[in-house]
Design an enzyme around this catalytic site. Structure first.
Site, short mmCIF file in Angstrom:
data_model
loop_
_atom_site.label_atom_id
_atom_site.label_comp_id
_atom_site.label_asym_id
_atom_site.label_seq_id
_atom_site.Cartn_x
_atom_site.Cartn_y
_atom_site.Cartn_z
N CYS A 105 19.94 -80.35 -74.49
CA CYS A 105 18.64 -80.68 -73.73
C CYS A 105 17.62 -79.39 -74.07
O CYS A 105 16.67 -79.54 -73.70
CB CYS A 105 18.90 -80.78 -72.23
SG CYS A 105 19.13 -79.18 -71.50
N TYR A 132 16.46 -77.87 -66.21
CA TYR A 132 17.66 -77.47 -66.72
C TYR A 132 17.50 -76.59 -68.03
O TYR A 132 18.23 -75.72 -68.57
CB TYR A 132 18.76 -78.46 -66.67
CG TYR A 132 20.22 -77.80 -67.11
CD1 TYR A 132 20.93 -77.33 -66.46
CD2 TYR A 132 20.60 -78.66 -68.41
CE1 TYR A 132 22.22 -76.84 -66.90
CE2 TYR A 132 21.87 -78.24 -68.93
CZ TYR A 132 22.55 -77.41 -68.25
OH TYR A 132 23.93 -77.35 -68.75
N CYS A 161 26.76 -80.58 -78.01
CA CYS A 161 26.38 -81.89 -77.78
C CYS A 161 26.74 -82.25 -76.32
O CYS A 161 27.61 -81.55 -75.66
CB CYS A 161 26.64 -83.00 -78.81
SG CYS A 161 28.55 -83.16 -78.93
N ASN A 162 26.68 -83.54 -75.90
CA ASN A 162 27.24 -84.02 -74.58
C ASN A 162 28.67 -83.94 -74.79
O ASN A 162 29.16 -84.10 -75.60
CB ASN A 162 26.80 -85.36 -74.36
CG ASN A 162 25.06 -85.56 -74.17
OD1 ASN A 162 24.77 -84.96 -73.35
ND2 ASN A 162 24.74 -86.42 -74.97
#
Length: 311
Positions: A105, A132, A161-162
């Site tokens: 992010c 965040y 990554c996620n």
């Protein structure tokens, strides 16, 4: 090598402790009741007393879109304080190596994909998790500054990554997409529901990695640091491809056995339209992920059934 692992009770931390390579190190993983990372003096004292050789900073307050939108102040303040306290006090205590775990992010919302490390701070962040992201950027920059001004300290940031997998959060109020989808589709199958709602049109693209692969990567980087190999100061860690939200729902439905339809709610936020990271740097160091999406979802669903629904 003695390692201080922050966030040892979180998903990433627990997978690091479960990893086969963990047996090769002495790992200190204090719980929050033993070490409050929001208390700078407590962090400094702990580091002075225990003198770790390597800091792995995996702690943080995490959550999905709903959680970030509900409390942006908490996500900004708590994550910033944790990162600054732990990383700066490690430097002050003379700890020469640090692996700081960040988040994708940190990339601008409109940056072209795949996202490369030099794109950070080149544009506007995604508003739904901006607080965040700012906290994670601060920690990353702090690591870079320390490495720049110190002749011996090597502080690197990994940007995964996620993630999904064992020890994930499955509560819809604070979970990320895959665990939230697993719970939603499991409950739909249990109740014989005919449909499941998807936020947005489902065309947004996301890259998800099974968390055990990240643990493997962290220990790979730790070993390179131990033997003195050069490691870049910022590296993406991903699987090299992404899938649409619709494809993730279909993959989970296939594992669980849900045969209903999906209904799109176009009034709901969807975040960035695509977020695929470029993992060239970490791949050049010899690391590659090994878990296929279907295998990772099967393992995660098994954990959900054993630890969550039966817990």
């Amino acid at each position: 090598m003695r390692i201080l692992l922050t966030g040892g009770s979180g998903m990433v931390g627990r997978n690091l402790l479960d990893h086969a390579s963990a047996r090769e190190y002495e790992i200190l993983a204090p719980r929050s009741r033993e070490l409050n990372l929001l208390d700078r003096e407590a962090v400094a004292e702990y580091l002075r007393e225990n003198k770790p050789d390597l800091l792995i900073h995996a702690a943080g307050r995490v959550g999905g879109i709903q959680a970030n939108m509900a409390d942006p102040v908490g996500f900004l303040v708590e994550n910033t304080q944790m990162g600054v306290h732990v990383i700066n006090e490690a430097y002050r205590a003379g700890i020469s190596h640090c692996i700081n775990l960040s988040s994708s992010c940190v990339y601008p919302r409109n940056a072209p994909n795949p996202l490369s490390e030099d794109q950070i701070l080149t544009g506007e962040l995604e508003p739904t998790n901006e607080g965040y992201a700012l906290a994670k950027i601060t920690a990353m920059r702090l690591c870079q500054y320390i490495s720049q001004i110190s002749g011996s300290a090597h502080y690197t940031t990994l940007i995964p990554c996620n993630l999904y997998g064992r020890h994930d959060k499955f509560d819809p109020a604070n979970s990320h997409m895959i665990p939230a989808v697993i719970r939603k589709i499991h409950e739909a199958r249990q109740s014989n529901a005919s449909s499941v709602e998807i936020w947005g049109d489902g065309e947004a693209q996301r890259e998800f990695m099974y968390v055990e692969d990240l643990a493997d990567c962290v220990f790979s980087v730790a070993e390179k640091m131990r033997i003195g190999d050069e490691v870049p100061d910022v590296m993406n860690v991903g699987i090299g491809r992404d899938y649409s939200v619709n494809e993730y729902y279909q993959a989970v439905a296939s594992v669980i056995g849900f045969e209903g339809e999906f209904v799109h709610n176009l009034s709901k936020p969807v975040g960035m339209r695509q977020k695929l990271i470029d993992s060239t740097k970490i791949n050049q160091l010899g690391w590659m992920p090994s878990t296929e999406l279907s295998v990772g979802i099967e393992k995660t669903y098994r954990f959900f059934l054993e630890e969550v629904t039966n817990g």
